[in-house]
Motif scaffolding. Structure first.
Motif, PDB file in Angstrom:
ATOM      1  N   GLU A 136      -1.621  -7.422   7.331  1.00 49.16           N
ATOM      2  CA  GLU A 136      -1.551  -6.209   8.141  1.00 49.16           C
ATOM      3  C   GLU A 136      -1.027  -6.512   9.540  1.00 49.16           C
ATOM      4  O   GLU A 136      -0.260  -5.733  10.099  1.00 49.16           O
ATOM      5  CB  GLU A 136      -2.928  -5.550   8.223  1.00 49.16           C
ATOM      6  CG  GLU A 136      -3.333  -4.847   6.947  1.00 49.16           C
ATOM      7  CD  GLU A 136      -4.699  -4.185   7.040  1.00 49.16           C
ATOM      8  OE1 GLU A 136      -5.365  -4.303   8.093  1.00 49.16           O
ATOM      9  OE2 GLU A 136      -5.093  -3.536   6.057  1.00 49.16           O
ATOM     10  N   SER A 186       2.711  -6.859   9.464  1.00 53.77           N
ATOM     11  CA  SER A 186       3.507  -5.658   9.189  1.00 53.77           C
ATOM     12  C   SER A 186       4.110  -5.112  10.478  1.00 53.77           C
ATOM     13  O   SER A 186       5.129  -4.447  10.440  1.00 53.77           O
ATOM     14  CB  SER A 186       2.678  -4.599   8.471  1.00 53.77           C
ATOM     15  OG  SER A 186       1.691  -4.060   9.331  1.00 53.77           O
ATOM     16  N   ASP A 246       3.661  -2.678  12.578  1.00 51.91           N
ATOM     17  CA  ASP A 246       3.676  -1.302  13.077  1.00 51.91           C
ATOM     18  C   ASP A 246       2.340  -0.886  13.673  1.00 51.91           C
ATOM     19  O   ASP A 246       2.218   0.225  14.173  1.00 51.91           O
ATOM     20  CB  ASP A 246       4.108  -0.332  11.971  1.00 51.91           C
ATOM     21  CG  ASP A 246       3.214  -0.396  10.751  1.00 51.91           C
ATOM     22  OD1 ASP A 246       2.195  -1.089  10.799  1.00 51.91           O
ATOM     23  OD2 ASP A 246       3.563   0.259   9.750  1.00 51.91           O
ATOM     24  N   VAL A 253      -0.401   0.048  12.426  1.00 45.85           N
ATOM     25  CA  VAL A 253      -1.269   0.876  11.603  1.00 45.85           C
ATOM     26  C   VAL A 253      -1.603   0.093  10.336  1.00 45.85           C
ATOM     27  O   VAL A 253      -0.694  -0.334   9.634  1.00 45.85           O
ATOM     28  CB  VAL A 253      -0.578   2.212  11.238  1.00 45.85           C
ATOM     29  CG1 VAL A 253      -1.478   3.047  10.354  1.00 45.85           C
ATOM     30  CG2 VAL A 253      -0.201   2.969  12.492  1.00 45.85           C
ATOM     31  N   LEU A 270      -2.247  -0.950   6.649  1.00 46.03           N
ATOM     32  CA  LEU A 270      -1.613  -0.438   5.432  1.00 46.03           C
ATOM     33  C   LEU A 270      -2.462   0.609   4.737  1.00 46.03           C
ATOM     34  O   LEU A 270      -1.945   1.604   4.244  1.00 46.03           O
ATOM     35  CB  LEU A 270      -1.382  -1.617   4.474  1.00 46.03           C
ATOM     36  CG  LEU A 270      -0.052  -1.681   3.739  1.00 46.03           C
ATOM     37  CD1 LEU A 270       1.118  -1.541   4.691  1.00 46.03           C
ATOM     38  CD2 LEU A 270       0.046  -2.937   2.931  1.00 46.03           C
ATOM     39  N   ASP A 293      -4.321   2.771   6.049  1.00 44.33           N
ATOM     40  CA  ASP A 293      -4.348   4.033   6.795  1.00 44.33           C
ATOM     41  C   ASP A 293      -2.973   4.701   6.891  1.00 44.33           C
ATOM     42  O   ASP A 293      -2.851   5.782   7.469  1.00 44.33           O
ATOM     43  CB  ASP A 293      -4.870   3.785   8.213  1.00 44.33           C
ATOM     44  CG  ASP A 293      -6.317   3.327   8.211  1.00 44.33           C
ATOM     45  OD1 ASP A 293      -7.035   3.642   7.229  1.00 44.33           O
ATOM     46  OD2 ASP A 293      -6.746   2.668   9.171  1.00 44.33           O
ATOM     47  N   GLN A 294      -1.952   4.085   6.338  1.00 46.82           N
ATOM     48  CA  GLN A 294      -0.614   4.667   6.406  1.00 46.82           C
ATOM     49  C   GLN A 294      -0.465   5.751   5.342  1.00 46.82           C
ATOM     50  O   GLN A 294      -1.035   5.680   4.273  1.00 46.82           O
ATOM     51  CB  GLN A 294       0.446   3.587   6.177  1.00 46.82           C
ATOM     52  CG  GLN A 294       0.545   2.602   7.298  1.00 46.82           C
ATOM     53  CD  GLN A 294       1.607   1.557   7.011  1.00 46.82           C
ATOM     54  OE1 GLN A 294       2.329   1.644   6.026  1.00 46.82           O
ATOM     55  NE2 GLN A 294       1.689   0.562   7.874  1.00 46.82           N
ATOM     56  N   ARG A 295       0.323   6.772   5.682  1.00 48.43           N
ATOM     57  CA  ARG A 295       0.629   7.800   4.695  1.00 48.43           C
ATOM     58  C   ARG A 295       1.629   7.273   3.701  1.00 48.43           C
ATOM     59  O   ARG A 295       2.533   6.513   4.060  1.00 48.43           O
ATOM     60  CB  ARG A 295       1.224   9.018   5.383  1.00 48.43           C
ATOM     61  CG  ARG A 295       0.212   9.795   6.166  1.00 48.43           C
ATOM     62  CD  ARG A 295       0.820  11.067   6.659  1.00 48.43           C
ATOM     63  NE  ARG A 295      -0.221  11.933   7.201  1.00 48.43           N
ATOM     64  CZ  ARG A 295      -0.030  13.168   7.551  1.00 48.43           C
ATOM     65  NH1 ARG A 295       1.155  13.705   7.451  1.00 48.43           N
ATOM     66  NH2 ARG A 295      -1.029  13.874   8.024  1.00 48.43           N
ATOM     67  N   PRO A 339       4.939   7.174   1.368  1.00 46.66           N
ATOM     68  CA  PRO A 339       6.293   7.598   1.746  1.00 46.66           C
ATOM     69  C   PRO A 339       6.645   8.992   1.251  1.00 46.66           C
ATOM     70  O   PRO A 339       7.519   9.641   1.818  1.00 46.66           O
ATOM     71  CB  PRO A 339       7.204   6.557   1.095  1.00 46.66           C
ATOM     72  CG  PRO A 339       6.377   5.805   0.147  1.00 46.66           C
ATOM     73  CD  PRO A 339       4.951   5.996   0.523  1.00 46.66           C
TER      74      PRO A 339
END
Length: 67
Positions: free
Chosen positions: A50, A53, A55, A57, A59, A61-63, A65
């Motif tokens: 994580e 990654s 960004d 956020v 993984l 908790d990411q929306r 695609p």
């Protein structure tokens, strides 16, 4: 004399049962320690993934695609 012999037999059986249970608990303790170590390693690996990654956020908790 029969009472003493009966008591000695019961004590022998109980002693064996306690020894058997002690062996079971010792095996379970070793297995649990192994599982705990593996979970710790997996958690460390996921935290590193994580962090890599980039960004910020996590993984989980990411929306997805398609949202």
């Amino acid at each position: 004399m029969t009472n003493i012999t009966d008591l000695e037999e019961k004590i022998a059986h109980l002693t064996r049962t306690v020894d058997d249970l002690s062996d079971v608990v010792a095996r379970q303790e070793r297995a649990l320690a192994l599982v705990m170590r593996r979970v710790g390693l997996l958690m460390e690996r996921e935290a590193e993934r994580e962090a890599a990654s980039g960004d910020g956020v996590p993984l989980a908790d990411q929306r997805p695609p398609h949202w």
